[in-house]
Write a protein that holds these residues in place. Sequence first.
Motif, PDB file in Angstrom:
ATOM      1  N   PHE A  13     -10.791   1.986  18.361  1.00  0.00           N
ATOM      2  CA  PHE A  13      -9.342   2.110  18.542  1.00  0.00           C
ATOM      3  C   PHE A  13      -8.795   3.431  17.993  1.00  0.00           C
ATOM      4  O   PHE A  13      -7.594   3.595  17.867  1.00  0.00           O
ATOM      5  CB  PHE A  13      -8.611   0.958  17.860  1.00  0.00           C
ATOM      6  N   LYS A  14      -9.679   4.336  17.645  1.00  0.00           N
ATOM      7  CA  LYS A  14      -9.284   5.592  17.017  1.00  0.00           C
ATOM      8  C   LYS A  14      -8.238   6.340  17.852  1.00  0.00           C
ATOM      9  O   LYS A  14      -7.327   6.952  17.310  1.00  0.00           O
ATOM     10  CB  LYS A  14     -10.527   6.460  16.890  1.00  0.00           C
ATOM     11  N   GLU A  15      -8.401   6.248  19.194  1.00  0.00           N
ATOM     12  CA  GLU A  15      -7.512   7.011  20.064  1.00  0.00           C
ATOM     13  C   GLU A  15      -6.172   6.328  20.308  1.00  0.00           C
ATOM     14  O   GLU A  15      -5.297   6.906  20.916  1.00  0.00           O
ATOM     15  CB  GLU A  15      -8.194   7.243  21.418  1.00  0.00           C
ATOM     16  N   ILE A  44      -0.830  -6.226  13.886  1.00  0.00           N
ATOM     17  CA  ILE A  44      -2.132  -5.786  14.399  1.00  0.00           C
ATOM     18  C   ILE A  44      -1.969  -4.966  15.666  1.00  0.00           C
ATOM     19  O   ILE A  44      -2.933  -4.732  16.375  1.00  0.00           O
ATOM     20  CB  ILE A  44      -3.076  -6.970  14.681  1.00  0.00           C
ATOM     21  N   HIS A  45      -0.765  -4.529  15.964  1.00  0.00           N
ATOM     22  CA  HIS A  45      -0.599  -3.771  17.205  1.00  0.00           C
ATOM     23  C   HIS A  45      -1.357  -2.454  17.116  1.00  0.00           C
ATOM     24  O   HIS A  45      -1.189  -1.701  16.178  1.00  0.00           O
ATOM     25  CB  HIS A  45       0.874  -3.511  17.473  1.00  0.00           C
ATOM     26  N   ARG A  46      -2.213  -2.228  18.117  1.00  0.00           N
ATOM     27  CA  ARG A  46      -3.014  -1.010  18.111  1.00  0.00           C
ATOM     28  C   ARG A  46      -2.650  -0.082  19.263  1.00  0.00           C
ATOM     29  O   ARG A  46      -2.886   1.106  19.205  1.00  0.00           O
ATOM     30  CB  ARG A  46      -4.500  -1.373  18.243  1.00  0.00           C
ATOM     31  N   GLY A  47      -2.081  -0.653  20.308  1.00  0.00           N
ATOM     32  CA  GLY A  47      -1.784   0.166  21.484  1.00  0.00           C
ATOM     33  C   GLY A  47      -2.997   0.289  22.370  1.00  0.00           C
ATOM     34  O   GLY A  47      -3.324   1.355  22.876  1.00  0.00           O
ATOM     35  N   LEU A  48      -3.661  -0.866  22.557  1.00  0.00           N
ATOM     36  CA  LEU A  48      -4.945  -0.872  23.245  1.00  0.00           C
ATOM     37  C   LEU A  48      -4.811  -0.656  24.747  1.00  0.00           C
ATOM     38  O   LEU A  48      -5.669  -0.063  25.368  1.00  0.00           O
ATOM     39  CB  LEU A  48      -5.542  -2.234  22.946  1.00  0.00           C
ATOM     40  N   GLU A  49      -3.683  -1.152  25.302  1.00  0.00           N
ATOM     41  CA  GLU A  49      -3.537  -1.029  26.749  1.00  0.00           C
ATOM     42  C   GLU A  49      -3.368   0.423  27.174  1.00  0.00           C
ATOM     43  O   GLU A  49      -3.690   0.796  28.288  1.00  0.00           O
ATOM     44  CB  GLU A  49      -2.322  -1.849  27.208  1.00  0.00           C
TER      45      GLU A  49
END
Lengths: 359, 163
Positions: free
Chosen positions: B92-94, A41-46
């Motif tokens: 979270f598109k970006e 589920i890693h999205r790279g939110l930070e």
Amino acid sequence: MGNRSIVPFGPQHPVLPEPIHLDLVVEDEKVVEAIPSIGFIHRGLEHIVKKKDFNDYVYVAERVCGICSFMHGMSYCEAVERVMDVDIPERAKYLRTIWCEMSRIHSHMLWLGLLADAFGFESLFYQCWRMREKILDMFEMSTGGRVIFSVNKVGGVLRDMDHEMLSNFIKQFDDMEKDIIELTNVFLEDYTVNTRLRDVGILTKEQGLELGVVGPMMRASGIAFDTRKLKYAAYEWIDVEPVVATEGDCYARTYVRIKEIFQAFDIIRQAVKQIPDGEIAIKAKGMPNGEAFVRVEQPRGEAIYYVKGNGTKFLDRFRVRTPTFANIPSLLETTKGAQLADVPILILTIDPCISCTER
Amino acid sequence: MAKLKKSPWIIHYDGSSCNGCDIEVLACLTPLYDVERFGVINTGNPKHADILLITGGINAQNKKVVEQIYQQMPEPKVVVAVGICAYNGGIFKECYNILGGVDKVIPVDIYVPGCAARPESIIDGVVQAVDLLEMKQDYFEKNGISYNKAMKNKNESNKENES
């Protein structure tokens, strides 16, 4: 010594609403080792903190995890407020506390349901989730959302709860508490449930300290520590005592979480009694420049937030250390030597939230 | 809905969502919303399932898992993408690790809106999926051939018509 083989567990598995993958090395029916692999589920939110305005990022921070979404949003705001040196109104602090504790009740009820499902007690699972819907209705009444609320902002909260609503909630909690006592007694006293939970996955106090476990998992191993004692939101004016059990097995973890539900009811009652009138938000002037740490007690344990600003509207760095991340080593420790059939329960008793762990 | 002959079973997979939609999907199965009244049961086994509910976007790691689950499901099957993230990545598109919506990997039949999607709209999506499943099933029975083959024939005839 039997034959060694590897059983893959997950990422898609009936007991898990979320993907976690474990390679279980088994000898006959005994687990020798568990090798986790994460990142589903890693999205790279930070990273997108550099692309979004720090005021807009509150909404992204809330979506770190949908179960404790309020606390994620709150902690982010709290961290930015500390950087900007903003002192929010007292009423906002109390409102945050009330919503925090409601989130805790909802999260623990959800977890109890999933645990019941994991040991195959389906009607108990349904009853827990039925009770949880009442809390969600209250959330909808007070914030407008069922799971994602978006009531936090830097400098306070966006919605107020009037006196009538609060006293109505307290009345509803009184009724709920009776039902929940009846429901949770099944977990604590039922013979069949006890056979599945007692003496399964024992984590001693020494192991717990060594592995750095957090939250109910830690308190179930006899370590009395609760981050709510560290005074964030309105907890400095509220009386909180950590719930502790000493056995360190799955039963103790269930016991701690059940007692925390009632503790949360108690905290909400205290907060409603003490809540002052006044503003719910103040305007935060300027841009964040500097860095701050915030530690909060989420339903799953202690979460750490780090925020670094550089004087522009885009923050330099945002970092979260979530409770599940701290608890995964203890999961690997407790699965060693366990029966293969107990693995789902062992995974559930750390209350995994993979979505916040991987962000 | 009225002519529903069989009970469709659903399988739920969490793509890269924030859990918000997932707990709402589970809430649909529990007493208050109760999709079981339509004969819908949640199963963990892709080979038992007719409807695939996916929440969240696709990232590099779960791309293969989603493909695998889809391939393991028997025909006819329906895919329901729950929430805005499953449509195009949403908020979270970006993010650097989000490739996009579920339709980047597998064909999606029904999109459910919302962030997080409300149980009512998820149920609406499931009910529509049940109808669609019935249509696919009828097509399957009428032609007496496998669904894949049927679709292949259809595509070929379409191509002939175009040319």
